[in-house]
Design an enzyme around this catalytic site. Structure first.
Site, PDB file in Angstrom:
ATOM      1  N   GLY A   1      -3.697  10.200   7.022  1.00 33.38           N
ATOM      2  CA  GLY A   1      -4.648  10.108   7.469  1.00 33.38           C
ATOM      3  C   GLY A   1      -5.207  10.914   8.019  1.00 33.38           C
TER       4      GLY A   1
ATOM      5  N   GLN B   1      -9.856  16.940  14.086  1.00 34.60           N
ATOM      6  CA  GLN B   1      -8.064  16.836  14.223  1.00 34.60           C
ATOM      7  C   GLN B   1      -7.506  18.714  13.752  1.00 34.60           C
ATOM      8  OE1 GLN B   1      -7.216  12.793  12.532  1.00 34.60           O
ATOM      9  NE2 GLN B   1      -5.510  13.754  13.783  1.00 34.60           N
TER      10      GLN B   1
ATOM     11  N   CYS C   1      -0.398   8.854  15.664  1.00 36.58           N
ATOM     12  CA  CYS C   1      -1.343   9.755  15.864  1.00 36.58           C
ATOM     13  C   CYS C   1      -0.639  11.645  15.486  1.00 36.58           C
ATOM     14  CB  CYS C   1      -2.791   9.921  16.464  1.00 36.58           C
ATOM     15  SG  CYS C   1      -3.533  11.148  16.184  1.00 36.58           S
ATOM     16  N   LEU C   2      -1.756  11.910  14.264  1.00 41.12           N
ATOM     17  CA  LEU C   2      -0.882  13.296  14.183  1.00 41.12           C
ATOM     18  C   LEU C   2      -1.355  14.337  15.166  1.00 41.12           C
ATOM     19  CD1 LEU C   2      -1.692  14.198  10.361  1.00 41.12           C
ATOM     20  CD2 LEU C   2       0.247  13.062  11.612  1.00 41.12           C
TER      21      LEU C   2
ATOM     22  N   HIS D   1      -8.875   4.000  12.959  1.00 47.08           N
ATOM     23  CA  HIS D   1      -8.519   5.098  14.279  1.00 47.08           C
ATOM     24  C   HIS D   1      -8.923   5.916  13.331  1.00 47.08           C
ATOM     25  CE1 HIS D   1      -4.029   6.865  15.592  1.00 47.08           C
ATOM     26  NE2 HIS D   1      -4.720   7.928  15.255  1.00 47.08           N
ATOM     27  N   GLU D   2      -9.179   6.451  11.925  1.00 49.41           N
ATOM     28  CA  GLU D   2      -9.524   7.450  11.746  1.00 49.41           C
ATOM     29  C   GLU D   2     -11.310   7.863  12.124  1.00 49.41           C
ATOM     30  OE1 GLU D   2      -7.790  10.213  11.018  1.00 49.41           O
ATOM     31  OE2 GLU D   2      -6.329   8.336  10.793  1.00 49.41           O
TER      32      GLU D   2
ATOM     33  N   HIS E   1     -12.143   9.189  15.751  1.00 49.03           N
ATOM     34  CA  HIS E   1     -11.876  10.256  15.884  1.00 49.03           C
ATOM     35  C   HIS E   1     -13.010  11.025  15.976  1.00 49.03           C
ATOM     36  CE1 HIS E   1      -7.555  11.924  16.871  1.00 49.03           C
ATOM     37  NE2 HIS E   1      -7.203  10.622  14.915  1.00 49.03           N
TER      38      HIS E   1
HETATM   39  O1  K1U Z   1      -4.820  10.423  12.235  1.00 48.37           O
HETATM   40  C1  K1U Z   1      -4.013  10.745  12.435  1.00 48.37           C
HETATM   41  O2  K1U Z   1      -3.661  11.415  12.909  1.00 48.37           O
HETATM   42  C2  K1U Z   1      -3.408  10.449  11.281  1.00 48.37           C
HETATM   43  C3  K1U Z   1      -2.154   9.013  11.727  1.00 48.37           C
HETATM   44  C4  K1U Z   1      -3.179   7.745  10.665  1.00 48.37           C
HETATM   45  C5  K1U Z   1      -2.399   6.607  11.231  1.00 48.37           C
HETATM   46  C6  K1U Z   1      -1.165   5.870  11.353  1.00 48.37           C
HETATM   47  C7  K1U Z   1      -0.940   4.972  11.676  1.00 48.37           C
HETATM   48  C8  K1U Z   1      -1.871   3.870  12.409  1.00 48.37           C
HETATM   49  C9  K1U Z   1      -2.819   4.619  11.874  1.00 48.37           C
HETATM   50  C10 K1U Z   1      -3.347   6.037  11.539  1.00 48.37           C
HETATM   51  C11 K1U Z   1      -1.100   9.274  11.046  1.00 48.37           C
HETATM   52  O3  K1U Z   1      -1.463   9.196  10.015  1.00 48.37           O
HETATM   53  S1  K1U Z   1       0.003   9.392  11.710  1.00 48.37           S
HETATM   54  C12 K1U Z   1       1.534   9.713  11.256  1.00 48.37           C
HETATM   55  C13 K1U Z   1       2.068   7.956  10.074  1.00 48.37           C
HETATM   56  O4  K1U Z   1       1.592   7.163  10.513  1.00 48.37           O
HETATM   57  C14 K1U Z   1       2.863   8.047   8.522  1.00 48.37           C
HETATM   58  C15 K1U Z   1       3.805   9.548   8.767  1.00 48.37           C
HETATM   59  C16 K1U Z   1       4.457  10.299   7.646  1.00 48.37           C
HETATM   60  C17 K1U Z   1       4.476   8.548   6.626  1.00 48.37           C
HETATM   61  C18 K1U Z   1       3.767   7.169   7.055  1.00 48.37           C
HETATM   62  C19 K1U Z   1       3.144   7.064   7.622  1.00 48.37           C
HETATM   63 ZN    ZN Z   2      -5.458   9.738  14.673  1.00 46.08          ZN
END
Ligand code: K1U
Ligand code: ZN
Length: 167
Positions: A46, A51, A91-92, A133-134, A137
């Protein structure tokens, strides 16, 4: 298309409250394409416009196994939520940090898609977590703010140390 720079916590711009999109147009769609490319490249499931330092209510998401089911939410609103679940989130904007957060188990969300049409989605489990979560943000909230003050202080120290070491 372009890979956009993702703001890193504790950047104060992550606390900006996003404004509603007034018109879904070609500029919106170009931003969505770039956000999707940025999310897939990261890789993540996401990404909220906040972000990438764009303070408009736009989210891209893909929780599918094959990463081929892009979802777009413009001006999302939660109409109904129920139940409770606790799970690990990442979270990225806070790379390498994974913490448990308690959220609603089911949400009904109404939003516009990239052509400006309204849709309603009933989501549960991980999809519901990602939506919440998004949407946080877009309200200027990062998931680590659900942690205790002690954990947040430790986390900020850890991130500062990491930044020093990277210099
Ligand atoms: O908001 C963000 O930064 C994105 C976030 C979304 C999220 C992940 C987990 C729980 C709630 C919300 C991410 O994508 S973090 C990276 C991640 O979870 C992932 C990366 C590669 C493959 C699978 C998952
Ligand atoms: Zn996030």
């Amino acid at each position: 298309m372009a890979i956009l720079q993702i703001l890193q916590y504790p950047d104060p711009r992550l606390h900006t409250i996003a404004k509603k999109v007034l018109q879904v147009n070609d500029i919106t769609r170009k931003l969505i394409k770039n956000m999707a490319q940025t999310m897939y490249a990261a890789p993540g499931v996401g990404l909220a416009a906040t972000q990438v330092d764009v303070h408009e209510q736009i989210i891209v998401m893909d929780v599918s196994e094959l990463h081929n089911e892009l979802r777009v939410f413009i001006n999302p609103e939660i109409l109904h939520s129920s139940g409770e679940q606790e799970g690990e989130e990442g979270c990225l904007s806070v790379p390498g940090i994974y913490e448990n957060v308690r959220r609603a188990d089911k949400v009904t969300v109404q939003a516009l898609n990239q052509t400006g049409e309204s849709f309603t989605l009933e989501a549960e489990g991980f999809l519901a977590v990602c939506i919440q979560h998004e949407m946080d943000h877009l309200k200027g909230k990062v998931f680590v703010e659900y942690l205790s003050q002690l954990k947040q202080t430790r986390l900020r120290a850890k991130l500062k140390k990491r930044q020093r070491e990277a210099m």
